[in-house]
Every structure is written in structure tokens, then in C-alpha cells.
Design an enzyme around this catalytic site. Structure first.
Site, PDB file in Angstrom:
ATOM      1  N   ASP A   1     -74.143   9.821  34.963  1.00  7.90           N
ATOM      2  CA  ASP A   1     -74.867   9.282  35.835  1.00  7.90           C
ATOM      3  C   ASP A   1     -75.976  10.641  35.459  1.00  7.90           C
ATOM      4  O   ASP A   1     -76.181  10.426  33.666  1.00  7.90           O
ATOM      5  CB  ASP A   1     -73.642  10.083  37.037  1.00  7.90           C
ATOM      6  CG  ASP A   1     -73.780  11.832  37.062  1.00  7.90           C
ATOM      7  OD1 ASP A   1     -73.625  12.427  35.585  1.00  7.90           O
ATOM      8  OD2 ASP A   1     -73.534  12.395  37.804  1.00  7.90           O
TER       9      ASP A   1
ATOM     10  N   HIS B   1     -74.799  20.021  38.254  1.00  8.15           N
ATOM     11  CA  HIS B   1     -75.911  19.626  39.178  1.00  8.15           C
ATOM     12  C   HIS B   1     -77.281  19.628  38.545  1.00  8.15           C
ATOM     13  O   HIS B   1     -78.618  19.754  38.772  1.00  8.15           O
ATOM     14  CB  HIS B   1     -75.743  19.500  40.613  1.00  8.15           C
ATOM     15  CG  HIS B   1     -74.788  18.266  40.624  1.00  8.15           C
ATOM     16  ND1 HIS B   1     -73.605  19.245  41.091  1.00  8.15           N
ATOM     17  CD2 HIS B   1     -74.895  17.393  41.029  1.00  8.15           C
ATOM     18  CE1 HIS B   1     -72.790  17.672  41.255  1.00  8.15           C
ATOM     19  NE2 HIS B   1     -73.225  16.577  41.077  1.00  8.15           N
TER      20      HIS B   1
END
Length: 170
Positions: free
Chosen positions: A166, A93
Site C-alpha cells: 500500500d 503509517h
């Protein structure tokens, strides 16, 4: 990890079935689960509690059961994070984890749950933002790597379903 601690595919099936029913009631028809990363590196703490196991076979069996439970509700399951986040040092992330495993290791450990799910008909696979320079010779993330998407997932695993990823800013 709690489902994995039981080691019972029935628990994975029923958990996914209940989640699927709730998602369906809300009008959601796709779930980015199950996480089938094989948790073998404690530094991969972002995966830790989301992983079923540190054993590829157990991960695959529980992943398949989860997929079946979700499928029973009409909600698409998505196996993630292809080709495997379990040996990453760091959180994708906020950085690009570089994994220095060779292809045989990745094939026999990290890809085993994906191989099982593809054989069982999982409809979607989510690729991870992970780099495997020992395999590809560069640091291109698997999420946009033609090698991992086309050669491994499509050709070698014969996956014909939806391939998704994503946040590309990760």
C-alpha cells in the site's frame, strides 16, 4: 481480535463470507484482508485489534478460514502484512518500524500464517513497510526488499500470486 477470541474457524469463515458478499454487491473484487500478523508485542498497538491471535497456529487457521469464506464469494483475499507486523514497536503509517528478530524466529512465528495461506492458495499477499536489519543487514523495508519478495516469498514459500503493497509514503 473478536474472531480470534472465539477460536472458531467457522466464525472467521462466515465473517469473511458476509463481508465478501457485501463487497461483491458493491462491485469490489479484492479485499486487503485477512490480517495475519501474530500479535506478540503490546507496543504493536496498530495491529492489536486487527490480529486474530498471539499464537501463530491459531492465526494461520483463522486466516485460512477467512480466506476460504472470502474466496467463496468471488472476492480475492489478501494476506497481510508480510512478513509480519506483530512484533513492531510503532505504527508503520508514520514511521519505519525496525524489528530486530532473527530469521528463525520470523520463519517459525511470523511467517507461519503466511506459509499456511500460501499452501492453501491465497491469491494475494500485501507486504508491510517494516525493516528487519538482523535478517537483511540493512534497513530497506520488506515492502521493497528483493530478499523478502523474491527469496522468501517467491522462492522459499513458492508463492505465485499477486504481491502488492500500500502507500509507499508510509
Amino acid at each position: 481480535m473478536a474472531i480470534g477470541a472465539t477460536g472458531l474457524p467457522f466464525d472467521a469463515y462466515m465473517t469473511a463470507n458476509h463481508i465478501g458478499l457485501e463487497l461483491r454487491a458493491l462491485g469490489v473484487n479484492m479485499n486487503f484482508a485477512p490480517t495475519v500478523d501474530v500479535y506478540i508485542n503490546a507496543d504493536a498497538h496498530v495491529i492489536g485489534p486487527r490480529a486474530f491471535s498471539d499464537d501463530p497456529v491459531a492465526t494461520g487457521l483463522l486466516g485460512v478460514a477467512y480466506f476460504r469464506g472470502m474466496d467463496q464469494t468471488g472476492v480475492m483475499a489478501t494476506a497481510k502484512h508480510f512478513p509480519g507486523h506483530g512484533n513492531a514497536r510503532g505504527d508503520s503509517h508514520g514511521m519505519l518500524p525496525i524489528i530486530y528478530d532473527d530469521f528463525d524466529t520470523v520463519w517459525n512465528r511470523d511467517l507461519l500464517p503466511f506459509r499456511m495461506l500460501v499452501r492453501e492458495g491465497v491469491p494475494a499477499v500485501l507486504s508491510g513497510h517494516l525493516s528487519f536489519p538482523e535478517i537483511t543487514g540493512d534497513t530497506v523495508p520488506a515492502s521493497i526488499s528483493p530478499y523478502f519478495k523474491q527469496e522468501v516469498l517467491r522462492e522459499r514459500l513458492n508463492f505465485e500470486g499477486v504481491v502488492i503493497t500500500d502507500d509507499l509514503y508510509m
